[in-house]
Design a protein around this motif. Structure first.
Motif, short mmCIF file in Angstrom:
data_model
loop_
_atom_site.label_atom_id
_atom_site.label_comp_id
_atom_site.label_asym_id
_atom_site.label_seq_id
_atom_site.Cartn_x
_atom_site.Cartn_y
_atom_site.Cartn_z
N GLY A 46 0.85 -1.18 0.00
CA GLY A 46 0.00 0.00 0.00
C GLY A 46 0.88 1.23 0.00
O GLY A 46 2.11 1.13 -0.06
N GLU A 47 0.26 2.37 0.06
CA GLU A 47 0.99 3.64 0.07
C GLU A 47 1.37 4.03 1.49
O GLU A 47 0.56 3.90 2.41
N ALA A 48 2.58 4.52 1.66
CA ALA A 48 2.97 5.10 2.94
C ALA A 48 2.17 6.39 3.13
O ALA A 48 1.92 7.11 2.16
N GLU A 49 1.76 6.67 4.36
CA GLU A 49 0.95 7.85 4.60
C GLU A 49 1.31 8.47 5.95
O GLU A 49 1.81 7.79 6.84
N VAL A 50 1.02 9.76 6.07
CA VAL A 50 1.19 10.48 7.32
C VAL A 50 -0.19 10.88 7.79
O VAL A 50 -0.93 11.56 7.07
N ARG A 51 -0.54 10.42 9.00
CA ARG A 51 -1.86 10.73 9.56
C ARG A 51 -1.77 10.68 11.08
O ARG A 51 -1.15 9.78 11.64
N ASP A 52 -2.37 11.65 11.74
CA ASP A 52 -2.43 11.71 13.20
C ASP A 52 -1.04 11.67 13.85
O ASP A 52 -0.85 11.04 14.88
N GLY A 53 -0.07 12.32 13.21
CA GLY A 53 1.27 12.38 13.78
C GLY A 53 2.07 11.10 13.64
O GLY A 53 3.11 10.94 14.27
N LEU A 54 1.59 10.18 12.80
CA LEU A 54 2.29 8.91 12.58
C LEU A 54 2.60 8.73 11.10
O LEU A 54 1.79 9.09 10.23
N LEU A 127 9.73 20.00 12.37
CA LEU A 127 9.94 19.39 11.07
C LEU A 127 9.44 20.36 10.01
O LEU A 127 8.34 20.90 10.13
N GLU A 128 10.24 20.58 9.00
CA GLU A 128 9.85 21.46 7.90
C GLU A 128 8.91 20.71 6.96
O GLU A 128 8.96 19.48 6.87
N HIS A 129 8.07 21.46 6.25
CA HIS A 129 7.22 20.85 5.24
C HIS A 129 8.12 20.37 4.12
O HIS A 129 8.83 21.16 3.48
N THR A 130 8.14 19.07 3.88
CA THR A 130 9.08 18.52 2.91
C THR A 130 8.62 17.15 2.45
O THR A 130 7.66 16.60 2.96
N GLN A 131 9.32 16.62 1.48
CA GLN A 131 9.14 15.23 1.06
C GLN A 131 10.09 14.37 1.88
O GLN A 131 11.25 14.74 2.09
N VAL A 132 9.61 13.23 2.33
CA VAL A 132 10.44 12.31 3.10
C VAL A 132 10.52 11.00 2.32
O VAL A 132 9.50 10.44 1.92
N ALA A 133 11.73 10.54 2.08
CA ALA A 133 11.93 9.24 1.45
C ALA A 133 11.75 8.18 2.52
O ALA A 133 12.35 8.25 3.59
N SER A 148 8.19 7.83 -1.49
CA SER A 148 8.28 9.18 -0.96
C SER A 148 6.90 9.62 -0.51
O SER A 148 5.89 9.26 -1.11
N VAL A 149 6.87 10.40 0.57
CA VAL A 149 5.60 10.86 1.13
C VAL A 149 5.77 12.31 1.59
O VAL A 149 6.80 12.67 2.14
N PRO A 150 4.76 13.17 1.33
CA PRO A 150 4.86 14.55 1.82
C PRO A 150 4.57 14.59 3.32
O PRO A 150 3.70 13.88 3.82
N VAL A 151 5.31 15.42 4.02
CA VAL A 151 5.15 15.56 5.47
C VAL A 151 4.87 17.02 5.78
O VAL A 151 5.60 17.91 5.33
N PRO A 152 3.81 17.30 6.54
CA PRO A 152 3.51 18.69 6.90
C PRO A 152 4.51 19.21 7.93
O PRO A 152 5.13 18.43 8.65
N SER A 153 4.65 20.51 7.99
CA SER A 153 5.56 21.08 8.98
C SER A 153 4.92 20.96 10.36
O SER A 153 3.72 21.10 10.52
#
Length: 168
Positions: A46-54, A127-133, A148-153
């Motif tokens: 599946g796709e890596a995701e950022v949700r609820d600080g995880l 954490l800066e708003h960036t792409q994380v590998a 790669s997944v986008p991460v909010p600041s």
């Protein structure tokens, strides 16, 4: 001293942080290296995701050998663009899995985004708003899955104070 002998100065050595007698300065064994009577494979399901600080990364681990065995799945991250110097690869999660021969298991590796925090220019941790590998593998020098997944600041209220005489 006889005139045919010449006084030869020993070669000047530079300060190095490795062994001077080795041409290859990489570690002999990579992190996660181990002996096993079987082999394993790993893939994203599946796709890596950022949700609820995880950071959540779903993977499937398969025992491709003929006997049962155990392995450790490792989750690494790297900030693609950052205002401060970041590690090339940062281990943020791992999980041990025991599998029978020709068996597979689905895992979701979860890591807190706070594990990616660094010192921001204003002195706070965040954490800066960036792409994380996002990299997953079984051995640190054999990363098999990369996405790669986008991460909010984000930022915390903790302020890093550097005073005279303090060390990090």
């Amino acid at each position: 001293m006889p005139p045919t002998w010449q006084r030869v100065r020993p070669p000047q050595r530079r300060n190095t942080y490795g062994y001077a007698d080795l041409t290859d300065q990489s570690p002999l064994l990579a992190f996660g290296h181990g002996l096993s009577y079987t082999s394993f494979d790993i893939a994203y399901i599946g796709e890596a995701e950022v949700r609820d600080g995880l950071l959540r990364t779903p993977v499937r681990v398969s025992d491709t050998g003929s006997v049962h065995g155990e392995t450790v799945v490792q989750l690494y991250v790297r900030q693609e663009v950052a205002g401060a110097v970041q590690p090339v690869r940062r281990l943020v999660q791992f999980q041990r899995v025991a599998l029978a021969a020709c068996e597979s298991a689905d895992l979701v590796l979860e890591a807190l985004l706070a594990r990616l925090h660094c010192a921001l220019p204003d002195g706070r941790r965040g954490l800066e708003h960036t792409q994380v590998a996002v990299m997953t593998g079984l051995i640190s020098d054999n990363i098999r899955c990369v996405t790669s997944v986008p991460v909010p600041s984000t930022s915390s209220d903790t302020v890093l104070l550097m005073t005279e005489g303090s060390s990090t």
